[in-house]
Design a protein around this motif. Structure first.
Motif, PDB file in Angstrom:
ATOM      1  N   TRP A 154       0.830  -1.206   0.000  1.00 36.84           N
ATOM      2  CA  TRP A 154       0.000   0.000   0.000  1.00 36.84           C
ATOM      3  C   TRP A 154       0.862   1.253   0.000  1.00 36.84           C
ATOM      4  N   GLY A 155       0.409   2.253  -0.756  1.00 41.53           N
ATOM      5  CA  GLY A 155       1.129   3.511  -0.830  1.00 41.53           C
ATOM      6  C   GLY A 155       1.862   3.656  -2.143  1.00 41.53           C
ATOM      7  N   GLY A 176       7.629   5.376  -2.718  1.00 40.12           N
ATOM      8  CA  GLY A 176       7.726   5.815  -1.331  1.00 40.12           C
ATOM      9  C   GLY A 176       8.768   5.029  -0.560  1.00 40.12           C
ATOM     10  N   ALA A 192       0.913   4.993   4.568  1.00 44.61           N
ATOM     11  CA  ALA A 192       0.747   5.166   3.127  1.00 44.61           C
ATOM     12  C   ALA A 192       0.262   6.578   2.803  1.00 44.61           C
ATOM     13  N   GLU A 193      -0.635   7.110   3.624  1.00 42.75           N
ATOM     14  CA  GLU A 193      -1.103   8.485   3.437  1.00 42.75           C
ATOM     15  C   GLU A 193       0.031   9.487   3.608  1.00 42.75           C
ATOM     16  N   GLY A 248       2.983   8.954   2.577  1.00 46.12           N
ATOM     17  CA  GLY A 248       3.913   8.786   1.471  1.00 46.12           C
ATOM     18  C   GLY A 248       4.831   7.597   1.586  1.00 46.12           C
ATOM     19  N   TYR A 249       4.679   6.792   2.642  1.00 44.16           N
ATOM     20  CA  TYR A 249       5.473   5.570   2.767  1.00 44.16           C
ATOM     21  C   TYR A 249       4.845   4.451   1.951  1.00 44.16           C
ATOM     22  N   ARG A 250       5.657   3.485   1.606  1.00 43.14           N
ATOM     23  CA  ARG A 250       5.171   2.280   0.945  1.00 43.14           C
ATOM     24  C   ARG A 250       5.102   1.179   1.991  1.00 43.14           C
ATOM     25  N   SER A 251       3.889   0.872   2.431  1.00 43.17           N
ATOM     26  CA  SER A 251       3.677  -0.115   3.491  1.00 43.17           C
ATOM     27  C   SER A 251       3.578  -1.520   2.899  1.00 43.17           C
ATOM     28  N   ALA A 286      -2.401   5.373  -5.756  1.00 42.67           N
ATOM     29  CA  ALA A 286      -0.971   5.719  -5.645  1.00 42.67           C
ATOM     30  C   ALA A 286      -0.250   5.366  -6.924  1.00 42.67           C
TER      31      ALA A 286
END
Length: 289
Positions: free
Chosen positions: A17-18, A22, A46-47, A49-52, A289
């Motif tokens: 997610w994300g 990110g 994720a909101e 800007g990280y890639r979870s 994203a």
């Protein structure tokens, strides 16, 4: 959702997610649950800007349930397979809740240069079992009773276990009945063999030697009333072994911090990552994203 395949041909479900570009953070769930326990945190990150990247451990959730491979060296290799499938190779934040902390320890010991930060949440690290040189650990008899209870009536065992997990009692109700029901749903997605074998792994694996590799910024979060993973045997021992680690104790909180202290946990992790709270919701939920 994507799936990774391990060297021994086990298919592992994971959430990604994300934004693809990110900074990656991998979130490793606890026993006997699934990646779903990290949904709130994964969405928040994720909101930001990280890639979870959030996998279901082998034997649990939507991943395959092989007979073998329920040891921490294999668990760590499984995470590596997920990261390879996701195309992630470095500058990774790695976080583990409960038994997931053991995977963090093994991954950092193997490839410390890949991980920029480490987070242990209610983690079993460094050693759960009570021994002569680990007097604050959990007696073997406790784990034997757990095993017997699961073999006799796993569904009933987890109904009772969930209340201790979250600290729900006659007076205190940190989580709703819905959260307790969701615990049951997730727990029974696992097979009996993985459930028992994974419990054996987190109960008996000694991670004390792995802590020498924790040279990156490390955050340790633990509830002071955790009856599932006692703080004296775990988080406070990590702080002794890794003095530079930041230890945050949640006074009066039980084990399931992702639900009992959801917002505080998210805020503390975001602060550790250096996220600017004024920039929250960089990726709206209605935007791809």
């Amino acid at each position: 959702m994507p799936r990774a395949v391990t060297k021994d041909k086990v298919s592992l479900f994971y959430k990604d997610w994300g934004p693809r570009d990110g900074s990656p953070i991998v979130l490793l769930h606890g026993w006997p649950l699934t990646s779903d326990t990290f949904d709130d945190l994964a969405v928040a990150l994720a909101e930001d800007g990280y890639r979870s990247i959030v996998p279901d451990r082998r034997g649990f959730g939507r991943s395959d349930q092989p007979w073998d491979g329920y040891d921490y060296n294999t668990f760590a290799s499984d995470v590596e397979a997920v990261l390879d499938d996701a195309g992630v190779s470095g500058n990774i934040v790695v976080a583990g809740f409960s038994m997931g902390g053991g995977e963090v320890a093994k991954l950092v010991a193997r490839h410390g240069n890949k991980f920029s930060k480490a987070i242990l949440i209610g983690s079993v690290v460094p050693y759960m079992l009570q021994t002569d040189d680990n007097p604050n650990g959990v007696p073997q008899s406790t784990f034997d009773e757990m095993t017997a209870g699961m073999k006799q009536d796993r569904a009933d065992f987890f109904q009772s276990f969930a209340k201790d997990f979250y600290g729900n009692g006659v007076i205190s109700h940190p989580v709703s009945d819905g959260v307790l029901e969701d615990f049951q749903r997730q727990a029974l997605m696992a097979g009996l063999r993985p459930t028992l074998a994974a419990a054996q792994a987190f109960a008996t694996t000694d991670f004390r030697g792995d802590l020498k590799a924790f040279t990156m910024p490390t955050l340790v979060i633990h509830g002071t009333k955790d009856a599932t993973v006692p703080i004296d045997a775990t988080a406070r021992e990590v702080k002794k072994a890794v003095p530079e680690a930041q230890l945050i104790e949640y006074d009066g909180s039980a084990h399931g911090l992702f639900a009992t202290d959801k917002q505080r946990l998210t805020d503390d992790i975001r602060a550790f990552l250096g996220t600017n709270t004024s920039q929250r919701s960089a990726i709206p939920l209605n935007q791809t994203a």
